[in-house]
Structure formats: structure tokens, C-alpha cells
Design a protein around this motif. Structure first.
Motif, PDB file in Angstrom:
ATOM      1  N   GLU A  58      -2.856  -9.626   4.867  1.00  0.00           N
ATOM      2  CA  GLU A  58      -3.141  -8.189   4.977  1.00  0.00           C
ATOM      3  C   GLU A  58      -3.443  -7.595   3.606  1.00  0.00           C
ATOM      4  OE1 GLU A  58      -1.108  -4.082   6.743  1.00  0.00           O
ATOM      5  OE2 GLU A  58       0.109  -5.893   6.454  1.00  0.00           O
ATOM      6  N   ALA A  59      -2.709  -8.078   2.584  1.00  0.00           N
ATOM      7  CA  ALA A  59      -2.890  -7.555   1.231  1.00  0.00           C
ATOM      8  C   ALA A  59      -4.265  -7.886   0.665  1.00  0.00           C
ATOM      9  CB  ALA A  59      -1.800  -8.103   0.315  1.00  0.00           C
ATOM     10  N   ALA A  60      -4.889  -8.943   1.202  1.00  0.00           N
ATOM     11  CA  ALA A  60      -6.225  -9.332   0.726  1.00  0.00           C
ATOM     12  C   ALA A  60      -7.310  -8.392   1.233  1.00  0.00           C
ATOM     13  CB  ALA A  60      -6.529 -10.768   1.154  1.00  0.00           C
ATOM     14  N   GLY A  61      -6.987  -7.567   2.230  1.00  0.00           N
ATOM     15  CA  GLY A  61      -7.961  -6.637   2.783  1.00  0.00           C
ATOM     16  C   GLY A  61      -8.255  -5.495   1.822  1.00  0.00           C
ATOM     17  N   LYS A  62      -9.448  -4.932   1.940  1.00  0.00           N
ATOM     18  CA  LYS A  62      -9.871  -3.874   1.014  1.00  0.00           C
ATOM     19  C   LYS A  62      -9.093  -2.570   1.209  1.00  0.00           C
ATOM     20  CE  LYS A  62     -14.616  -5.611   0.508  1.00  0.00           C
ATOM     21  NZ  LYS A  62     -16.069  -5.301   0.678  1.00  0.00           N
ATOM     22  N   LYS A  63      -8.635  -2.326   2.442  1.00  0.00           N
ATOM     23  CA  LYS A  63      -7.970  -1.055   2.730  1.00  0.00           C
ATOM     24  C   LYS A  63      -6.453  -1.114   2.494  1.00  0.00           C
ATOM     25  CE  LYS A  63     -11.332   0.417   6.217  1.00  0.00           C
ATOM     26  NZ  LYS A  63     -11.504   0.874   7.633  1.00  0.00           N
ATOM     27  N   PHE A  64      -5.954  -2.275   2.054  1.00  0.00           N
ATOM     28  CA  PHE A  64      -4.507  -2.430   1.906  1.00  0.00           C
ATOM     29  C   PHE A  64      -3.994  -1.628   0.724  1.00  0.00           C
ATOM     30  CE2 PHE A  64      -0.863  -4.572  -0.064  1.00  0.00           C
ATOM     31  CZ  PHE A  64       0.038  -4.521   0.987  1.00  0.00           C
ATOM     32  N   ILE A  65      -2.870  -0.967   0.934  1.00  0.00           N
ATOM     33  CA  ILE A  65      -2.175  -0.241  -0.130  1.00  0.00           C
ATOM     34  C   ILE A  65      -0.727  -0.718  -0.135  1.00  0.00           C
ATOM     35  CG2 ILE A  65      -1.366   2.015  -0.931  1.00  0.00           C
ATOM     36  CD1 ILE A  65      -3.875   3.241   0.226  1.00  0.00           C
ATOM     37  N   GLU A  66      -0.271  -1.196  -1.264  1.00  0.00           N
ATOM     38  CA  GLU A  66       1.087  -1.732  -1.386  1.00  0.00           C
ATOM     39  C   GLU A  66       2.111  -0.626  -1.134  1.00  0.00           C
ATOM     40  OE1 GLU A  66       3.746  -4.652  -1.606  1.00  0.00           O
ATOM     41  OE2 GLU A  66       1.638  -5.054  -2.073  1.00  0.00           O
ATOM     42  N   LYS A  67       3.162  -0.994  -0.417  1.00  0.00           N
ATOM     43  CA  LYS A  67       4.209  -0.037  -0.074  1.00  0.00           C
ATOM     44  C   LYS A  67       5.011   0.347  -1.302  1.00  0.00           C
ATOM     45  CE  LYS A  67       7.893   0.663   3.366  1.00  0.00           C
ATOM     46  NZ  LYS A  67       8.613   0.065   4.513  1.00  0.00           N
ATOM     47  N   GLY A  68       5.013   1.637  -1.606  1.00  0.00           N
ATOM     48  CA  GLY A  68       5.743   2.117  -2.775  1.00  0.00           C
ATOM     49  C   GLY A  68       7.238   2.124  -2.555  1.00  0.00           C
ATOM     50  N   ASN A  69       7.662   2.567  -1.384  1.00  0.00           N
ATOM     51  CA  ASN A  69       9.088   2.556  -1.040  1.00  0.00           C
ATOM     52  C   ASN A  69       9.452   1.190  -0.470  1.00  0.00           C
ATOM     53  OD1 ASN A  69       7.262   3.560   0.997  1.00  0.00           O
ATOM     54  ND2 ASN A  69       9.010   3.945   2.326  1.00  0.00           N
ATOM     55  N   ARG A  70       9.594   0.231  -1.368  1.00  0.00           N
ATOM     56  CA  ARG A  70       9.777  -1.168  -0.974  1.00  0.00           C
ATOM     57  C   ARG A  70      11.033  -1.378  -0.127  1.00  0.00           C
ATOM     58  NH1 ARG A  70       6.946  -5.109  -3.774  1.00  0.00           N
ATOM     59  NH2 ARG A  70       5.515  -4.334  -5.371  1.00  0.00           N
ATOM     60  N   ASP A  71      10.952  -2.350   0.779  1.00  0.00           N
ATOM     61  CA  ASP A  71      12.106  -2.722   1.603  1.00  0.00           C
ATOM     62  C   ASP A  71      13.015  -3.647   0.805  1.00  0.00           C
ATOM     63  OD1 ASP A  71      11.029  -1.352   3.830  1.00  0.00           O
ATOM     64  OD2 ASP A  71       9.723  -3.068   4.248  1.00  0.00           O
ATOM     65  N   GLU A  72      14.293  -3.358   0.854  1.00  0.00           N
ATOM     66  CA  GLU A  72      15.267  -4.170   0.142  1.00  0.00           C
ATOM     67  C   GLU A  72      16.360  -4.628   1.096  1.00  0.00           C
ATOM     68  OE1 GLU A  72      16.736  -1.745  -2.999  1.00  0.00           O
ATOM     69  OE2 GLU A  72      14.886  -1.850  -4.196  1.00  0.00           O
TER      70      GLU A  72
END
Length: 548
Positions: A422-436
Motif C-alpha cells: 500500500e505504501a508503494a502507491g502514489k496516494k499513500f500517506i504515512e500515518k502520523g499518529n502511529r499505532d503502538e
């Protein structure tokens, strides 16, 4: 009522993901509670289903109708989804009486609706009542005050609720003054004949036009109900208002203003207003949070009864686990926009999927105990707890810890591969509020220890035991020795804090026993609902018993 399906729903603002890839099926006639801490995404989910918020991606289906699809460009507006929304703030019009508040939305409805002959319906209702005049007279008799004077408002309400008729019909029936005639039965028979003659004439007119009336007095031609785009007739509006007033028991308050009502009564008015248009689904966003504790408990019972009587699908947002446990057929537990567990309340309580679910549901909170060990040849897991105490965990079901770890690693690997794709897609935006991984708390006598502890290096031999307070008992045969650190008796039960070395456990003991601070007690772990978690991921492994 329709089934609701959410598929891969995401809502984000920039890099902040309020809801992260949520898929959910809400069965018809279910009572679902969206539960979680403040800011976890509960209300956002509710608003997206209702159409008040637009998802970033995904698909939402209500019944057989797709109301949102990001790929297909579908987004049905909220007023076309036939859902009801009950807000935390009742939002009643202060300048309108209760009747007007409930009917306000009905006056604005304009859609394709069946055509009815309301004159024929009113005549039939009056004939039905007058065929048993003695019953009607008895209802009127019961509305007299101590001085024998008839309370007309009470009469109207009695007739409306007893015979399921409109206010106008009730007023016309009372205007006949049968109770003042010498022969009420004869007078009623005379009126029945008169009304029947009028009704026959109306039916004859419909027949001449090739029309018929069904049981609800809808007009049909060639067996097909005739429809037109129209507003609701005043008779329809009145019947709808009276129907919901009966359900929530506020018929006697119709002529009052909201300021003249208590908080619970205002809440009932808000519920009635939401139910009046017969929504397919009823959404509630913390509707009881403004009420005091006693009234909240009463309203929970009312909502349970309302759910059964209406047969509607309820979706309810709360951060109060007690409301979720007592009201829901299923709990949808959310944290940081991610679905943690979707199960029946007791399943969430007894078999939480992870440490977050175990910690969030339950009052007093679950006890977490760090443990280290490995599985033995007989299937038991030998563990060391409390800085050296040896115990054995016995799973309720046979399982191989090695195989569980292998499956978990494979599942984590697949999840990572899917994320990378999914991250390789052009529209992907990394989640800022990361899951821990959930940071569980272990109670200690000296809480300052935490400030000087280093983060441990975890292995596959690191676990966490989860023990509900009711599974910790005091028994002379108990192998653990502890000291009472605090005791709070409430009559039916006592909540006890007990210290074992430097660790604190919470126990709930039923009965009227007296426990004094400082006294020594032998402690045992009871039952087979003790939970074993993987310490690295916080994931549930198994439920079972513990022997010392």
C-alpha cells in the motif's frame, strides 16, 4: 431494518488517521456500541455512516443500497439515508412546545409517498370506537378529578392511546357528549349509522374511479398502491407524533416547553423526535452524558426497552464501558482509529483480543502480572512471576506455544507486506499518529520504581498474565502470602488492594467479610478465565487456570 456494511473505511486529515482501514458488519435489529477512549474515532465512524462526514476511502452500504463509495464516486447525502441522529446535546427548540419539537422534522418531509383517503380513515376510526360506547364512556369516567369535573386534556390523551387515533378524531368523539345523553347506546348507534353512510358514499366514489382502499386506507388502482411526491398530511403527522409519544411515555407533556421539563424528559422528547420519521437506523452520540448517575441508569433500561419495541438498529457511541456492557448486543472497541475487537460484551470481557481490550473493559481494572517461562512437555507453561514465584499456566484447550508463535510471526509478516504494498502507491500517506503496543500498567507499592527502570529486551519467553479482580480470592490453603493494603466495602462486595512483595493486586470479594489494612492473607488464583498474553505484541494467547 437494514444491515450496515463498512468496507476498508479510512478518514484522515493530513497525516492524522481518525479511522484507519475499518471493516465492519452491523446486523439488522442489533444494538452496537462504539466504545473507546476520547479521540479514538467513535463519533467520526458514526458521522460517516450517517452521512455527516465524508470518508477518505472505502465503501458504506445500508441495506442493499451503497450510500458511499470512494472509487465509484457515490456519496448519498445524510437526508436521503433515512437515518435518525440523537446528539449529546438534545438540541430542542426552546420556543416550541413538545408537540412542535417532535413534529418539526415531519413537516419538512417531501418525498414519494402512498396516497391515502384520510376522511375515510377517520370515519372508520369513529365507527370502530362508537360500536362499543360503554368502553369509551368508561375511559371518560376515569378522567374525572376529585370534584367530578372531567379533565378534557386527559380524555383526549386516553382516547388517543387506547384507540390509536389522532387528536382531531379524539376531539370529535368527545364533542358528541355521549356521557351527557340519556341513552348513550342509542345515540352512538345513530352516529355509527350516519358515519357508515358517509363511508359507503366515499367507497362508492372510489369504485366508480376504478380504485380500492386497503386496510390502511391507501388508494390502489389495478392492485397497485398509488403514490405521489407530497408532504405528510396533518393526520399522518399527528399519528406519528402520538405513536412515538406512547413509546417514550411523554404524551402528557405535549403542551409544555422544554424549559418546563426535567433532563430525562427532555431526553425522551429528543428520542421521540428522532424516532418520528421511522428511520432505518438510529444513531446516538453519548446521549446520556448530560444526565446524573441515577437518571442515566433509568434511561439505559428505557433504551433497552425502546430497542425491542421499535425493532430498529441502534448504533451508540460511548466512552463509558458500563453503558457499552449493559446495552449492546455487540461492542465495537476502537483505539487510535483501529478496530481492536468486535464481539458480544461478555466475550470482550472474558476473551479480550489484546491487552488494550482487557484493560479498557472491566471495573475494577484487570490485574497485569509480568511472567517469564516456557511450555513444558505436558502442555503446561511454567512461569516465574513476582520476582521469582513459580507458577504453571494450564490452557483450557490444547495448543502448542511454538506453533502459536510461528503463526503470529507469519501473520505479522503478511500484514507488513500488505502495508509495504500500500505504501508503494502514489496516494499513500504515512500515518502520523502511529499505532503502538499498548503500555499496560502493573501496580506497585512504590510507583516511583518506574522512573528508573530501563526498557527490557523481550523474547518469546516473555508473557503477561491478566487476572480479573473476581478471580483473586483469599483462602487459608492459598500458596501466596500477601498483606491487605486497602479495603473498600460497599455492602454486597468489597474491593481489596493486596500487596505481594512490592506488587499490588486488586481483588473483588463478594459477601460481608471485614478486611483490615495490614493483616496477612493467603491468596489464590481462582477459575479458568485467567488470560495469557504475549508481552512483545500484547496479543491474547490463551485462557486457562494457574496453579502455584
Amino acid at each position: 431494518m437494514p444491515e450496515i456494511k463498512l468496507r476498508n473505511i479510512t478518514k484522515r486529515w493530513g497525516k492524522f488517521y481518525a479511522v484507519d482501514h475499518l471493516s465492519l458488519d452491523i446486523d439488522d435489529n442489533s444494538f452496537i456500541t462504539l466504545l473507546g477512549p476520547s479521540g479514538c474515532g467513535k463519533t467520526t465512524i458514526l458521522r460517516m455512516i450517517a452521512g455527516l462526514e465524508t470518508p477518505t476511502t472505502g465503501q458504506i452500504t445500508i441495506g442493499n443500497r451503497v450510500v458511499f463509495d470512494s472509487d465509484a464516486g457515490i456519496n448519498i447525502p445524510a437526508n436521503k439515508r433515512k437515518v435518525g441522529f440523537l446528539f449529546q446535546n438534545y438540541a430542542l427548540w426552546p420556543n416550541m412546545k413538545v408537540y412542535q419539537n417532535i413534529s418539526f422534522g415531519l413537516n419538512n418531509i417531501k418525498e414519494e409517498l402512498p396516497e391515502y383517503d384520510f376522511t375515510a380513515k377517520k370515519l372508520q376510526d369513529m365507527i370502530r370506537v362508537l360500536r362499543k360506547p360503554e368502553d369509551m364512556l368508561q375511559e371518560i369516567e376515569e378522567c374525572k378529578d376529585k370534584k367530578g369535573k372531567i379533565d378534557t386534556d386527559k380524555v383526549y390523551l386516553k382516547l388517543i392511546d387506547t384507540y390509536i387515533i389522532s387528536m382531531q378524531t379524539a376531539k370529535e368523539l368527545y364533542a358528541l357528549k355521549l356521557q351527557e345523553t340519556q341513552d348513550p347506546t342509542a345515540q352512538a348507534a345513530k352516529k355509527v349509522a350516519e358515519y357508515q353512510s358517509q363511508l359507503d358514499a366515499i367507497l362508492k366514489e372510489h369504485t366508480a374511479k376504478g380504485e380500492t382502499l386497503d386496510q390502511e386506507f391507501a388508494i390502489a388502482r389495478n392492485g397497485k398502491i398509488q403514490t405521489s411526491e407530497r408532504k405528510l398530511h396533518k393526520e399522518e403527522i399527528d399519528l406519528a407524533v402520538r405513536r412515538v409519544a406512547r413509546v417514550v411515555k411523554i404524551g402528557m407533556f405535549m403542551d409544555r416547553y422544554p424549559a418546563e421539563l426535567s433532563g430525562g424528559q427532555q431526553q425522551r422528547v429528543a428520542i421521540a423526535r428522532t424516532l418520528a420519521p421511522k428511520p432505518q437506523v438510529l444513531f446516538m452520540d453519548e446521549p446520556l452524558s448530560n444526565l446524573d448517575a441515577k437518571l442515566r441508569l433509568e434511561m439505559r433500561y428505557e433504551l433497552q426497552r425502546l430497542h425491542l419495541e421499535t425493532g430498529s438498529t441502534f448504533v451508540y457511541v460511548t466512552h463509558d464501558q458500563m453503558e457499552a456492557m449493559t446495552l449492546a448486543t455487540k461492542i465495537c472497541l476502537i483505539n487510535n482509529g483501529v478496530l481492536q475487537q468486535y464481539d458480544a460484551p461478555l466475550d470482550v470481557y472474558n476473551r479480550p483480543k489484546n491487552q488494550f481490550a482487557a484493560d479498557f473493559v472491566g471495573n475494577p481494572s484487570i490485574n497485569f502480572i509480568d511472567a517469564k517461562g516456557s511450555q513444558q512437555a505436558d502442555g503446561g507453561i511454567a512461569l516465574s512471576i513476582f520476582d521469582g514465584t513459580k507458577v504453571t499456566f494450564h490452557s483450557n484447550e490444547e495448543f502448542s506455544l511454538t506453533e502459536w508463535i510461528a503463526k503470529k510471526r507469519e501473520a505479522d509478516k503478511q500484514a507488513e507486506e500488505a502495508h509495504n504494498k500500500e505504501a508503494a502507491g502514489k496516494k499513500f500517506i504515512e500515518k502520523g499518529n502511529r499505532d503502538e503496543v499498548f503500555k499496560y500498567h502493573i501496580s506497585k507499592v512504590d510507583e516511583s520504581d518506574y522512573s528508573i527502570q530501563d526498557t527490557p529486551v523481550l523474547t518469546d519467553e516473555d508473557f503477561v498474565l491478566g487476572v480479573r479482580p473476581e478471580w483473586i480470592g483469599f483462602d487459608e490453603q492459598g500458596a501466596l502470602r500477601g498483606e491487605i493494603f486497602g479495603a473498600m466495602p460497599t455492602g454486597m462486595e468489597s474491593t481489596i488492594k493486596v500487596a505481594i512483595g512490592g506488587y499490588l493486586l486488586t481483588s473483588v470479594v463478594f459477601g460481608k467479610g471485614i478486611y483490615r489494612i495490614g493483616e496477612k492473607q493467603n491468596i489464590t488464583f481462582k477459575g479458568n478465565d485467567i488470560l495469557l498474553f504475549d508481552r512483545k505484541t500484547g496479543t491474547f494467547i490463551a485462557a486457562g487456570s494457574v496453579s502455584l
